[in-house]
Write an enzyme that holds these catalytic residues in place. Structure first.
Site, mmCIF file in Angstrom:
data_model
loop_
_atom_site.group_PDB
_atom_site.id
_atom_site.type_symbol
_atom_site.label_atom_id
_atom_site.label_comp_id
_atom_site.label_asym_id
_atom_site.label_seq_id
_atom_site.Cartn_x
_atom_site.Cartn_y
_atom_site.Cartn_z
ATOM 1 N N LYS A 1 0.837 -1.202 0.000
ATOM 2 C CA LYS A 1 0.000 0.000 0.000
ATOM 3 C C LYS A 1 0.870 1.250 0.000
ATOM 4 O O LYS A 1 1.839 1.341 0.759
ATOM 5 C CB LYS A 1 -0.919 -0.015 1.217
ATOM 6 C CG LYS A 1 -1.872 1.179 1.312
ATOM 7 C CD LYS A 1 -2.777 1.039 2.533
ATOM 8 C CE LYS A 1 -3.757 2.185 2.670
ATOM 9 N NZ LYS A 1 -4.647 2.017 3.844
ATOM 10 N N SER B 1 -9.335 1.955 2.932
ATOM 11 C CA SER B 1 -8.470 2.716 2.040
ATOM 12 C C SER B 1 -7.424 1.859 1.337
ATOM 13 O O SER B 1 -6.659 2.360 0.513
ATOM 14 C CB SER B 1 -7.756 3.813 2.857
ATOM 15 O OG SER B 1 -6.959 3.224 3.884
ATOM 16 N N SER C 1 -9.897 -0.592 7.052
ATOM 17 C CA SER C 1 -9.351 -0.317 5.723
ATOM 18 C C SER C 1 -8.663 -1.497 5.055
ATOM 19 O O SER C 1 -8.311 -1.417 3.882
ATOM 20 C CB SER C 1 -8.362 0.856 5.785
ATOM 21 O OG SER C 1 -9.051 2.049 6.072
#
Length: 721
Positions: A350, A423, A447
């Site tokens: 990420k 996210s 997330s």
């Protein structure tokens, strides 16, 4: 006729030997003194299944060539020697003397610059041949040569040359044929990345998309329309690949020349310079890997090919979803894939986790544009375990719950009209699309687990503090967790084993019963299933999953507790803590380029009073104790991961936005308990079942999850809502 053959490797040696055998005068020259000495003393020898023969021919170094050359000079030197060959021939051609670029016809321009226009022709040679010693060539049963003028005209000299070289044909499309030959070269070069025989790679369905795309990238950059060359037809890539695989299977030389150069001869691979100049992303990755092997920074290993195949999937499947942020250069790995527990496995990270050498964009144009100077601890541990950290993945802006309009959100591989979730949506999308099996994310309110549920993969939020967050851009230090997104529970366990900080050993969880499949006690959070945010398809999917566990002998027990009667209120507690701490993280930054939603969340955080924040922290401690109490007598708590399936857009995060997205995930961020989202059969889009365990007992939680995963795999039909 008198010929000079400059370059006496597999192709040059074969052509020179055949010309001499057929009665032509041949002078061979090679920049390698060992080749000159070998031919001078033992002649030029060709061996193979069709028979062997040796011819006596004179040999000399290029600088000792006659000062005037009035016949054809066939140049078959390695690509990196082409400029030097042109320099040696400059000023030597006399009368009708001309040069034929025999080995790499696409480098004819180098020779033209040296000897002048009109004195250069080109050829494409496809021999099943390998240089096995100085002046010794092993020749199989495949030999095809195309000869032509660069301007496409038919000339007497080209026709005469074609008649002298056995099996050669004259063509008016030699430049187009060379484009196809270059594509074939790229495929064979890819087989040289590993130690498998070329036929094994070319015939492996796993590598078919990669090989097709390599050929397409070469052909897409062709300055002239590609033309068929031998068995390679640019209009039929699948058929061309199949024919090439069959030819390699019959070959007397099981490995490509590239592999022999890199692994056996320990010299740079012989590739036309134009191959790296075509500009396609896979060609760049291929060239990078080959150069790394040449320089001793990597070894020929199947993991190189697997990494290149992952890059192909990244471009084909990940980019259209807006899941990719940066592509990471392959790390040095001189010992092949290394002996680490994640040896050679591609991992996406990420883009809020620092990866040395690329910017940490955090899903925002307002992020630091300079590349990270060092890896985050998580990334360093991945590399130490042998993983290939090959890409950073897209995320919502600073993981705060909003997609910046200049960046956009990531779409869902199961249905691109839907979001992949936030996210950590980029990591979830890569795993769900089959780009890689392992990825990292972060989870402050769900997330990791929410995108896992939306995309149908496994999302693990470990116990608070178990995974180090040094080098991870913070959102809310009280609730931030690093986590994993994987294709299977086993993948999550593999990542956790190398990423987790050392912890005190915990008592292993013993399932009920001493024989047969494991059976666990599951506390079902009935209030979550009854929550108005849960849609009929998700409720049906979770109930069906629980019924499957019950049918397998697991103890299913409905739980009630005061904290479950206040589900919506925990959203507010989480928002107060996250927004206040996010404000403190960002308070000295220029917010002018932030997304409107992110600015609004930070503004709310600035408005949170010290008293409100302290009260929220008190409730956080209260919830932690309550969840621990609910775990008494059961192995895990169970409920929906999120109440609905993937929506078209990410719901906003913040106080007053009662969308319920983090209603079931957020409590475990507040309490720090480990939680994992498992995909369960559902109508339409994926749904997630969330299991939570005791703090610090992450391995025990994964044991339960793995057993449940096996049971769910037996359910192939989606349930009806």
């Amino acid at each position: 006729m008198s010929y000079v053959v400059l370059g006496c490797g597999a192709i040059g040696g074969t052509v020179a030997a055949c010309l001499a055998r057929d009665g032509h005068d041949v002078l061979v020259s090679d920049p390698d003194p060992a080749v000159v000495a070998g031919v001078s003393t033992g002649g030029l020898r060709v061996e193979g299944p069709a028979g062997s023969f040796t011819v006596a021919v004179p040999a000399t170094a290029p600088e000792d060539l006659p000062p005037r050359l009035d016949g054809p000079v066939l140049v078959a030197v390695r690509a990196q020697d082409m400029a030097a060959a042109g320099a040696q021939l400059a000023g030597r051609l006399d009368g009708a003397g001309y040069v034929v670029c025999l080995r790499h016809g696409l480098d004819a321009g180098v020779l033209t610059a040296a000897v002048g226009p009109g004195r250069v022709a080109a050829a494409w040679a496809d021999f099943d041949a390998a240089e096995i010693g100085p002046g010794v060539v092993r020749l199989g049963d495949r030999a095809a040569v195309l000869v032509g003028e660069l301007d496409g005209l038919y000339t007497e000299r080209a026709g005469l040359l074609a008649s002298h070289i056995p099996g050669a044909q004259l063509t008016g499309r030699i430049l187009g044929c060379l484009q196809s030959g270059l594509a074939q070269d790229a495929l064979l070069a890819a087989t040289g990345l590993g130690d498998q025989p070329a036929a094994e790679v070319l015939g492996d369905p796993r590598y078919r998309p990669l090989l097709h795309e390599l050929a397409r990238e070469v052909l897409a950059g062709a300055p002239v329309p590609p033309a068929p060359a031998g068995a390679f037809d640019p209009a039929d890539l699948p058929g061309s690949l199949a024919r090439l695989a069959q030819a390699a299977l019959r070959s007397a030389n099981p490995h490509s020349e590239v592999y022999l150069d890199l692994a056996m001869r320990h010299r740079p691979a012989d590739l036309p310079a134009v191959l790296a100049e075509r500009g396609g992303p896979l060609l760049r990755r291929l060239t990078e890997l080959l150069r790394a092997i040449e320089q001793g920074r990597r070894s020929c290993s199947p993991s190189n090919l697997d990494l290149l195949a992952a890059h192909e999937r990244l471009e084909r499947l990940g980019r259209p979803l807006n899941a990719v942020c940066s592509v990471i250069a392959a790390p040095d790995r001189a010992d092949g894939a290394s002996a680490g527990p994640l040896a050679g496995r591609p991992v996406g990270v990420k883009d809020i986790i620092a990866v040395a050498g690329v910017p940490t964009r955090c899903g925002s144009p307002a992020s630091e544009p300079r590349p990270a100077a060092a890896d985050a601890v998580l990334v360093r541990r991945l590399r130490e375990a042998g993983a290939e950290v090959f890409a950073t993945t897209q995320c919502l802006e600073y993981a705060a719950g909003f997609a910046h309009p200049e960046v956009g959100d990531t779409r869902n591989p199961r249905d691109p009209s839907r979001t992949s979730g936030g996210s950590s949506g980029g990591s979830a999308a890569l795993v769900a699309a089959g780009v890689c099996d392992l990825a990292l994310g972060t989870d402050t309110g769900g997330s990791v687990r929410i995108p896992a549920a939306y995309c149908g993969v496994v999302g693990l939020k470990p116990s608070y503090g178990l995974l180090p967050v040094e080098g991870v851009f913070p959102l809310s230090p009280s609730c931030d967790h690093a986590g994993t997104l994987t294709a299977t529970v086993a993948g999550a366990a593999d990542l956790l084993a190398v990423l987790a900080d050392p912890v005190a050993p915990t008592t292993p969880l013993s399932p009920t019963g001493s024989t047969g499949p494991p059976r666990f006690a599951v506390g079902v959070l009935a209030a979550q299933l009854a929550d108005p945010s849960v849609t009929p398809p998700v409720r049906a999917a979770v109930r069906s999953a629980l019924a499957a566990l019950d049918a397998a002998g697991w103890r299913i027990k409905e739980l009630t507790a005061p904290w479950l009667e206040q589900l919506a209120s925990w959203d507010d507690v989480l928002t107060v803590i996250v927004a206040r701490e996010a404000h403190l993280v960002h308070q000295h930054r220029d917010l002018s380029r932030y997304a409107e939603g992110t600015r609004a969340l930070l503004a709310f955080g600035a408005s949170v009073s010290d008293g409100q924040y302290a009260a929220a922290l008190d409730r956080q401690a209260e919830l932690t104790a309550a969840i621990e109490a609910s775990l008494a007598g059961v192995d895990v708590l169970a409920g929906p991961t999120v109440g609905y399936q993937a929506p078209e857009q990410d719901p906003p995060f913040g106080a007053g936005d009662d969308n319920g997205e983090s209603r079931f995930t957020g409590p475990y961020n507040l309490s720090g308990h480990p939680a994992v989202s498992l995909p369960v059969p559902a109508a339409g889009l994926p749904a997630g079942l969330q299991l939570a365990g005791r703090r610090g007992a992450d391995a025990a939680l994964l044991r339960v999850a793995a057993a449940a995963e096996r049971l769910f795999a037996e359910q192939h039909q989606p349930v009806q809502a």
